[in-house]
Design an enzyme around this catalytic site. Sequence first.
Site, PDB file in Angstrom:
ATOM      1  N   GLU A 136       0.509   6.653   0.241  1.00 11.65           N
ATOM      2  CA  GLU A 136       1.912   6.797   0.623  1.00 11.65           C
ATOM      3  C   GLU A 136       2.675   5.577   0.123  1.00 11.65           C
ATOM      4  O   GLU A 136       2.124   4.485   0.006  1.00 11.65           O
ATOM      5  CB  GLU A 136       2.053   6.886   2.160  1.00 11.65           C
ATOM      6  N   CYS A 137       3.969   5.774  -0.100  1.00 12.24           N
ATOM      7  CA  CYS A 137       4.776   4.640  -0.572  1.00 12.24           C
ATOM      8  C   CYS A 137       5.315   3.814   0.590  1.00 12.24           C
ATOM      9  O   CYS A 137       5.878   2.743   0.380  1.00 12.24           O
ATOM     10  CB  CYS A 137       5.928   5.133  -1.433  1.00 12.24           C
ATOM     11  N   GLY A 138       5.152   4.316   1.832  1.00  8.86           N
ATOM     12  CA  GLY A 138       5.632   3.554   2.990  1.00  8.86           C
ATOM     13  C   GLY A 138       6.871   4.159   3.622  1.00  8.86           C
ATOM     14  O   GLY A 138       7.365   3.645   4.612  1.00  8.86           O
ATOM     15  N   THR A 186       5.182  -0.914   4.751  1.00  8.80           N
ATOM     16  CA  THR A 186       4.292  -1.468   3.734  1.00  8.80           C
ATOM     17  C   THR A 186       4.569  -2.958   3.583  1.00  8.80           C
ATOM     18  O   THR A 186       5.700  -3.379   3.486  1.00  8.80           O
ATOM     19  CB  THR A 186       4.568  -0.775   2.402  1.00  8.80           C
TER      20      THR A 186
END
Length: 283
Positions: A270-272, A280
């Site tokens: 996931e990118c956050g 993140t």
Amino acid sequence: MSRPIRLKKTKTMATKVDPPQLRILHPPEETPQPEGALAGDTPLEPTAELMDELAYHSRRLEGATPEEILEWATQRFAPKLTMATAFGPEGCTILHMLSNIAPETYTFNLDTGYQFRETLELRDRLAARYGMQVDLRRPETTVEQYEAANGGPVYKTDPSRCCLDRKVTVLKQAIRGWHAWMSAIRRDQSPDRAEAPIVGWDDKFQLVKINPLVNCTKADIWKMITDNDIPYNPLHDQGYTSIGCSPCTRAVLFGEDERAGRWSGSEKTECGLHSLDSPTTPS
Ligand code: SF4
């Protein structure tokens, strides 16, 4: 004649005066600065009453269609309702529905500078079809400046930091002042997304998050696209089932998971933006 009474002179007792107290001035304690949407002028506070309301509607809307969820979201939160899209098939279907329900909704894309040309062209095709121009929100630095300052592409050495700098930070700025945002995630996309409610408080970004498509399957989305001739990214026809930034996305092989082509070969999934963990952080 009585003699005047002479008062005996007594020693004057000096009034005890405490020495001035020295007040030790401590620097004011650092007040945590509001982040995300709470940094806006009129933030929506996550009161217990609001939490109860969101929980109630999330349960109530479990059997609702995406259109019904969007209608409720618009009635409840517009004009403080916004939507982020990466122009995936799910986001395109929400734009299609919004064009009927609330075409004035402010929508935006996190333009990292690394997106595919096809993705940015899709933005233009959607604008031509629906008259809704998705705003591009960009980091402060261009890709060239960012890579020069970091000795090369950060996505190769530290993709979590790259996503933090070029997506999460930009999202925090983009949602300032909004009360609710919509995303296009589905529960069956990944374990991280499996628990997503229809509506809830987004603790990470400090505003209400509405997920109108959580109960849809991939097949549902593609049926909506074909039935309504909704524009979509042509890369999907070349095996790219989930599309993010070009350096971190590959086509998937037969039998692979839908998101297997994202950050392939690394632990990152996931990118956050949509994971339930803390934001993140640089590793
Ligand atoms: Fe950087 Fe890749 Fe994240 Fe895009 S997906 S922001 S290129 S690490």
